[in-house]
Design a protein around this motif. Sequence first.
Motif, short mmCIF file in Angstrom:
data_model
loop_
_atom_site.label_atom_id
_atom_site.label_comp_id
_atom_site.label_asym_id
_atom_site.label_seq_id
_atom_site.Cartn_x
_atom_site.Cartn_y
_atom_site.Cartn_z
N LEU A 128 35.25 3.82 -38.28
CA LEU A 128 34.45 5.16 -39.11
C LEU A 128 35.38 5.33 -40.28
O LEU A 128 36.49 5.48 -40.03
CB LEU A 128 34.63 6.24 -38.04
CG LEU A 128 33.96 7.52 -38.78
CD1 LEU A 128 32.49 7.52 -38.82
CD2 LEU A 128 34.30 8.81 -37.81
N ALA A 131 36.68 9.32 -44.59
CA ALA A 131 36.01 10.34 -45.31
C ALA A 131 34.96 10.97 -44.36
O ALA A 131 34.27 11.80 -44.53
CB ALA A 131 35.18 9.60 -46.50
N GLN A 132 34.41 10.23 -43.41
CA GLN A 132 33.58 10.61 -42.37
C GLN A 132 33.99 11.21 -40.92
O GLN A 132 33.32 11.43 -40.18
CB GLN A 132 32.39 9.33 -41.92
CG GLN A 132 31.40 9.11 -43.14
CD GLN A 132 30.65 7.96 -42.67
OE1 GLN A 132 31.01 7.15 -41.99
NE2 GLN A 132 29.44 8.27 -43.51
N ARG A 133 35.33 11.18 -40.91
CA ARG A 133 35.76 11.61 -39.55
C ARG A 133 35.32 13.18 -39.42
O ARG A 133 35.50 13.49 -38.35
CB ARG A 133 37.19 11.65 -39.72
CG ARG A 133 37.91 10.18 -39.62
CD ARG A 133 39.24 9.76 -39.74
NE ARG A 133 39.57 8.65 -39.47
CZ ARG A 133 41.20 8.07 -39.58
NH1 ARG A 133 41.85 8.79 -39.75
NH2 ARG A 133 41.23 6.89 -39.22
N GLN A 134 35.28 14.01 -40.49
CA GLN A 134 35.05 15.31 -40.31
C GLN A 134 33.60 16.01 -40.69
O GLN A 134 33.16 16.87 -40.59
CB GLN A 134 35.96 16.10 -41.18
CG GLN A 134 37.39 16.08 -40.71
CD GLN A 134 38.34 16.66 -42.05
OE1 GLN A 134 38.59 16.12 -42.86
NE2 GLN A 134 38.94 17.76 -41.71
N GLN A 135 32.62 14.74 -40.62
CA GLN A 135 31.20 14.97 -41.17
C GLN A 135 30.63 15.00 -39.87
O GLN A 135 30.74 14.56 -38.83
CB GLN A 135 30.74 13.58 -41.83
CG GLN A 135 29.29 13.84 -42.65
CD GLN A 135 29.07 12.68 -43.43
OE1 GLN A 135 29.93 11.81 -43.87
NE2 GLN A 135 27.76 12.47 -43.56
N ARG A 136 29.72 16.19 -39.83
CA ARG A 136 29.00 16.72 -38.70
C ARG A 136 27.46 15.98 -38.98
O ARG A 136 26.84 16.04 -40.16
CB ARG A 136 28.92 18.06 -38.40
CG ARG A 136 30.29 19.02 -38.28
CD ARG A 136 30.19 20.34 -38.04
NE ARG A 136 31.19 21.05 -37.50
CZ ARG A 136 31.76 21.91 -38.19
NH1 ARG A 136 31.16 22.42 -39.34
NH2 ARG A 136 32.83 22.71 -37.71
N SER A 143 31.66 16.92 -35.43
CA SER A 143 32.38 15.61 -36.16
C SER A 143 33.21 14.90 -35.10
O SER A 143 33.53 15.28 -33.88
CB SER A 143 33.07 16.19 -37.00
OG SER A 143 34.29 16.82 -36.79
N LEU A 258 25.39 9.14 -39.05
CA LEU A 258 26.30 8.88 -40.39
C LEU A 258 25.93 7.71 -41.06
O LEU A 258 26.08 7.69 -42.08
CB LEU A 258 27.75 9.00 -39.78
CG LEU A 258 28.49 10.16 -39.37
CD1 LEU A 258 29.85 9.95 -38.79
CD2 LEU A 258 28.27 11.36 -40.30
N ASN A 259 25.27 6.66 -40.37
CA ASN A 259 24.69 5.44 -41.01
C ASN A 259 23.35 5.47 -41.30
O ASN A 259 22.78 4.79 -41.84
CB ASN A 259 24.92 4.30 -40.09
CG ASN A 259 26.58 3.84 -39.80
OD1 ASN A 259 27.27 3.92 -40.56
ND2 ASN A 259 26.63 3.49 -38.66
#
Length: 263
Positions: A128, A131-136, A143, A258-259
């Motif tokens: 992962l 930049a996407q670790r905190q993306q919900r 997240s 996310l993908n």
Amino acid sequence: MHNRFDQFRLTPLGQQLEQLIDTPQRYIEYAALSRAGVPAITAIVQVLEQKFPEVASDQGARQFCGAMVADVMRRQCHSLLRPRGRVPGGYFSYGAVWSPAPDIPGTAELLASLVAMPQQVMQRLAALPVAQRQQRPAGIGFSALEHLCHLRDLDNDAFAPRVNAILSQPQPMLHGVNGSEWALQRGYQQQDFDTAASGFVLARAALVAMLQACSAADFARIGIWEGKKRLTLAELTADMAAHDATHLQELDELLLALNGVLP
């Protein structure tokens, strides 16, 4: 059910959907669909169309429906066969397909599942991007960072204290927690990802060590959940393993979202 739905579950719509989904008769329908290899959530599509038209445009409500059906199936000891099967009839493009029959795991199998959880989580999150670790995801969702913090804190501040209470007290009162409130109160989105990950590994190791030291008599000891339901330590251990399985499924869904694979 995952704590991320705690707030939604208290809303009028959440309570009405729970009354629709979590009934003995509805489980019979879920089980029959599972024997046919059809996603269990198909059982409620027609009723949703007739009585809950607003759910068609409410992604969080649809996610809640999926989580509630999953909660029923895991409680009845069905295992997840496929996370994404086609759902006929609209409202849901995909739904989970569950095993045709219940499969009640033994204590050794449950402990092995608890042991494997940190590695399974980190394998999913290894690639992962930072930049996407905190993306919900859209709708109601944690997240990746929030998942880690939640798992760590539940082991430290909920699961381990409950196990200790059952082992040290006669029929202790056990209480749930509001994971959504914890996420806000404890600032999960502002915490360090690597620290949360290592904290979960340590918390899980301590919890498993406590359970591995238990005898058969210990696993038969009883606690009282929210003053209403008596459950053994073995049943509480099964609940923890089911909670883990919920998180793994939701992490898979998060990564797909996310993908760009899921809306």
